[in-house]
Design a protein around this motif. Structure first.
Motif, PDB file in Angstrom:
ATOM      1  N   UNK A 555     -38.185 -37.285 -15.121  1.00  0.00           N
ATOM      2  CA  UNK A 555     -36.609 -37.403 -14.933  1.00  0.00           C
ATOM      3  C   UNK A 555     -35.927 -35.997 -15.483  1.00  0.00           C
ATOM      4  N   UNK A 556     -36.526 -35.596 -16.559  1.00  0.00           N
ATOM      5  CA  UNK A 556     -35.615 -34.491 -17.300  1.00  0.00           C
ATOM      6  C   UNK A 556     -35.451 -33.214 -16.400  1.00  0.00           C
ATOM      7  N   UNK A 557     -34.314 -32.826 -16.694  1.00  0.00           N
ATOM      8  CA  UNK A 557     -33.471 -31.674 -15.917  1.00  0.00           C
ATOM      9  C   UNK A 557     -33.892 -30.290 -16.683  1.00  0.00           C
ATOM     10  N   UNK A 558     -33.762 -29.241 -16.181  1.00  0.00           N
ATOM     11  CA  UNK A 558     -34.277 -28.003 -16.742  1.00  0.00           C
ATOM     12  C   UNK A 558     -33.140 -27.584 -17.737  1.00  0.00           C
ATOM     13  N   UNK A 559     -31.931 -28.031 -17.699  1.00  0.00           N
ATOM     14  CA  UNK A 559     -30.980 -27.897 -18.492  1.00  0.00           C
ATOM     15  C   UNK A 559     -31.023 -27.905 -20.095  1.00  0.00           C
ATOM     16  N   UNK A 560     -30.642 -27.581 -21.011  1.00  0.00           N
ATOM     17  CA  UNK A 560     -30.860 -27.727 -22.569  1.00  0.00           C
ATOM     18  C   UNK A 560     -30.989 -29.144 -22.683  1.00  0.00           C
ATOM     19  N   UNK A 561     -31.893 -29.286 -23.692  1.00  0.00           N
ATOM     20  CA  UNK A 561     -32.053 -30.975 -24.126  1.00  0.00           C
ATOM     21  C   UNK A 561     -32.506 -32.047 -22.977  1.00  0.00           C
ATOM     22  N   UNK A 562     -32.455 -33.177 -23.130  1.00  0.00           N
ATOM     23  CA  UNK A 562     -33.019 -34.301 -22.180  1.00  0.00           C
ATOM     24  C   UNK A 562     -31.726 -34.572 -21.129  1.00  0.00           C
ATOM     25  N   UNK A 563     -32.052 -34.354 -20.127  1.00  0.00           N
ATOM     26  CA  UNK A 563     -30.908 -34.507 -18.949  1.00  0.00           C
ATOM     27  C   UNK A 563     -31.248 -35.349 -17.906  1.00  0.00           C
ATOM     28  N   UNK A 564     -30.456 -36.419 -17.656  1.00  0.00           N
ATOM     29  CA  UNK A 564     -30.867 -37.455 -16.467  1.00  0.00           C
ATOM     30  C   UNK A 564     -29.517 -37.251 -15.362  1.00  0.00           C
ATOM     31  N   UNK A 565     -30.230 -37.058 -14.200  1.00  0.00           N
ATOM     32  CA  UNK A 565     -29.414 -36.794 -13.238  1.00  0.00           C
ATOM     33  C   UNK A 565     -28.813 -37.801 -12.480  1.00  0.00           C
ATOM     34  N   UNK A 566     -27.534 -38.091 -12.206  1.00  0.00           N
ATOM     35  CA  UNK A 566     -26.963 -39.090 -11.217  1.00  0.00           C
ATOM     36  C   UNK A 566     -26.260 -38.731 -10.478  1.00  0.00           C
ATOM     37  N   UNK A 567     -26.223 -39.492  -9.067  1.00  0.00           N
ATOM     38  CA  UNK A 567     -25.512 -39.068  -7.906  1.00  0.00           C
ATOM     39  C   UNK A 567     -24.464 -40.185  -7.456  1.00  0.00           C
ATOM     40  N   UNK A 568     -23.290 -39.914  -7.111  1.00  0.00           N
ATOM     41  CA  UNK A 568     -22.451 -40.553  -6.323  1.00  0.00           C
ATOM     42  C   UNK A 568     -22.587 -40.427  -4.870  1.00  0.00           C
ATOM     43  N   UNK A 569     -23.237 -41.253  -4.245  1.00  0.00           N
ATOM     44  CA  UNK A 569     -23.548 -41.056  -2.647  1.00  0.00           C
ATOM     45  C   UNK A 569     -22.340 -41.599  -1.980  1.00  0.00           C
ATOM     46  N   UNK A 570     -21.359 -40.657  -1.616  1.00  0.00           N
ATOM     47  CA  UNK A 570     -20.108 -41.297  -0.930  1.00  0.00           C
ATOM     48  C   UNK A 570     -19.986 -40.090   0.053  1.00  0.00           C
ATOM     49  N   UNK A 571     -19.073 -40.499   0.870  1.00  0.00           N
ATOM     50  CA  UNK A 571     -18.548 -39.556   2.000  1.00  0.00           C
ATOM     51  C   UNK A 571     -17.270 -38.737   1.363  1.00  0.00           C
ATOM     52  N   UNK A 572     -16.662 -39.435   0.216  1.00  0.00           N
ATOM     53  CA  UNK A 572     -15.670 -38.709  -0.493  1.00  0.00           C
ATOM     54  C   UNK A 572     -15.156 -39.364  -1.377  1.00  0.00           C
ATOM     55  N   UNK A 573     -15.175 -38.961  -2.700  1.00  0.00           N
ATOM     56  CA  UNK A 573     -14.552 -39.657  -3.981  1.00  0.00           C
ATOM     57  C   UNK A 573     -13.968 -38.765  -4.950  1.00  0.00           C
ATOM     58  N   UNK A 574     -12.775 -39.439  -5.578  1.00  0.00           N
ATOM     59  CA  UNK A 574     -12.290 -38.730  -6.563  1.00  0.00           C
ATOM     60  C   UNK A 574     -12.671 -39.498  -7.779  1.00  0.00           C
TER      61      UNK A 574
END
Length: 599
Positions: A555-574
């Motif tokens: 799950x770790x992303x390539x950014x510095x440190x340990x990074x977990x990616x989350x998503x807001x699956x929406x047609x449009x959100x503020x």
């Protein structure tokens, strides 16, 4: 390293490339009249921006374009030709519509595509006028500017694009996307021929079309899957049918698509890779980007790079103080990585270059760029330009005494450029003082400084800086960032940085009229955490993130440190604010708890 090439150098490289056609691309050339195609190729292609949304102050006059068609001396007299190719582009339309699939802009209509053709050809007419004036002075009456016109993106979000052939096109259908492209190419050719017949393009020649969207996407809509790869192949067929070339300049990081789609299979004839050292996205791109992107060109057999010898006081890489550094870094890299061996180079941003040739203070930059184009630039020229950049930054008070000493002691221009860069503290990259994510809420808000910076919000949470979020603005009484479902990329993302490997609580302040789902990525697939409620007012969502999802190394992303990616699956959100903390179980609703356990 290049040490004073003659102008014949460029000709030898180009001729040898066309004879062998060994570099990927030109996929169809072997089956065509190769001798005829040689006249279509442009070696140094300048990006010129037009205004599909209406006349703009940035539109260049014929006299201004004369500084780009030909090299001019300090008195403004043409002494030699300069750029041989001109890529005409520009994407902003009336009423906030756009020719590219931007999240926060409405998709363009057929009328906008038609306006784009007119705007591109209006710029081409002025370019032709400049060429006619220059070639008379230089005694080359048959010289013409080689023009490449941009093809807009048929955005699948637009189900009411406009009437073509007696019916309205629905761009969520792949067949209608192809039909829109065919209409556009024929419209551009029709308008070109009409102007040509009236003598308004005597100094220009249409040599190709450019695929304006910088990435490849796939989109599943109500009519099934639509893919850009398939569309690009059909567009290539359409362009090649007219005996023209098909160009592309993929965005930074996009060349990996060639792992999936071999270059020859897409039908592009000329691809140059963006480098974009000047890009303003924080924390800024390092000078090593030139070497890395040159390696991309070599790995995939692309045709060259896109240089950015820009001259604009616009938002820049936070590591640099002014455009002078960007200009110098590009010319230094051109010699260091021997870009003269590439058959094509594109140049961003042409509209800003004409002004520097006439100004005595900036003329040396224009003159050295002309030397590069003519194959005459030497390391000595670059070192002299480096001295000018240092003097400019010193006059601005940008460089400390320590930096100036290191610059004076450095042996290479690259080392001097490294010492010219801003210290990391001055670009807002000072991390927030925090040891870990504990039981107190840790947050990032839409109006926080550098809210896409992993370094600053580590440990913590931040917006993912991949262009999916619009800049912060007021919405319904609060400052928020907008994101929406982007074809082929899902919804906007955020990162949880250096989380404790135990259950967390996530809280989101949001506004949406569409609803949606918050998800977390475990390295293989997304897991749903909670649902966004469709309501036209601000709301707060709380849910948990299971510790098992935070511990998976995949799950770790390539950014510095340990990074977990989350998503807001929406047609449009503020989104106003995102918060995390070590889980307090009583604060999580049973509904959210049950939902988070579902895959």
């Amino acid at each position: 390293m290049v040490t004073g090439h003659s102008r014949l150098c460029w000709v030898v490289v180009v001729t040898g490339w066309f004879c062998s056609i060994s570099i990927p691309g030109m996929a169809w050339a072997a089956e065509q009249k190769t001798n005829g195609l040689r006249g279509l190729w442009a070696r140094h292609i300048l990006l010129l921006y037009a205004s599909p949304g209406g006349p703009s102050k940035s539109d260049l006059t014929a006299d201004q374009l004369g500084w780009l068609v030909a090299e001019r001396d300090s008195r403004g007299r043409a002494v030699d030709f300069l750029f041989d190719g001109f890529l005409i582009l520009g994407f902003g339309c009336r009423e906030g519509r756009h020719l590219l699939p931007l999240r926060d802009r409405k998709p363009a209509q057929l009328s906008d595509w038609d306006a784009a053709v007119r705007a591109y050809l209006a710029t081409t007419e002025r370019l032709s006028e400049a060429m006619v004036a220059v070639r008379k002075r230089l005694g080359a009456t048959d010289r013409r500017a080689k023009v490449i016109l941009t093809i807009p993106y048929p955005d699948p979000r637009n189900s009411r694009f406009g009437p073509v052939g007696g019916r309205w096109l629905d761009l969520s259908r792949q067949a209608d996307r192809v039909e829109a492209i065919r209409w556009y190419v024929q419209r551009a050719l029709e308008q070109w021929r009409r102007r040509e017949q009236h003598g308004r393009l005597a100094g220009a020649r249409l040599v190709g079309f450019y695929w304006g969207c910088e990435g490849l996407r796939s989109y599943r809509g109500s009519h099934g899957m639509v893919t850009d790869a398939e569309l690009i192949r059909k567009t290539a067929d359409c362009v090649h049918k007219e005996d023209l070339l098909f160009h592309w300049i993929p965005c930074f990081g996009c060349a990996k698509v060639f792992d999936r789609y071999p270059l020859r299979t897409l039908g592009f004839d000329c691809i140059t890779q963006q480098i974009n050292y000047q890009n303003p996205q924080r924390p800024g791109r390092p000078l090593s980007i030139f070497e890395e992107q040159t390696a991309v060109v070599e790995k995939y057999g692309l045709h060259g790079v896109e240089m950015t010898p820009m001259a604009r006081e616009s938002p820049l890489n936070p590591r640099v103080w002014s455009w002078h550094q960007v200009f110098l870094a590009n010319l230094d890299a051109a010699l260091r990585y021997r870009w003269e061996r590439f058959p094509a180079i594109t140049y961003f941003h042409g509209n800003s270059l004409c002004q520097i040739g006439a100004d005595p203070k900036t003329r040396p930059y224009y003159a050295q760029l002309a030397k590069w184009i003519h194959g005459e630039l030497t390391p000595t020229d670059v070192r002299e330009l480096c001295d000018r950049v240092v003097a400019e930054l010193k006059a601005r008070g940008a460089l400390s005494e320590t930096a100036l000493r290191h610059i004076a002691d450095a042996d290479t221009v690259l080392e001097k450029l490294q010492w010219m860069e801003r210290p990391i503290e001055s670009v807002g990259e000072v991390p927030i003082s925090r040891e870990r994510i504990g039981v107190e809420w840790v947050s990032v808000a839409a109006d926080d400084a550098d809210n896409e910076s992993v370094r600053r919000y580590r440990p913590g949470v931040c917006f993912l800086g991949n262009g999916e979020w619009a800049p912060p603005k007021e919405h319904d009484g609060r400052i928020a960032r907008f994101g929406g479902h982007y074809p082929g990329q899902g919804g906007p993302n955020f990162l949880i940085n250096d989380p404790p490997q135990r259950e967390l609580e996530l809280r989101l302040s949001y506004w949406t009229e569409f609803g949606g789902t918050v998800r977390v990525y475990d390295g293989r697939r997304y897991h749903r955490l909670a649902e966004l409620t469709a309501r036209r007012r601000w709301a707060t969502l709380s849910c948990r993130v299971r510790g098992s999802l935070l511990k998976n190394p995949a799950a770790d992303r390539p950014e510095p440190g340990w990074n977990i990616l989350c998503e807001i699956d929406s047609k449009g959100v503020y989104v106003e604010k995102i918060e995390v903390r070590a889980l307090q179980r009583t604060a999580v609703s049973e509904r959210a708890r049950a939902f988070s356990d579902r895959p």
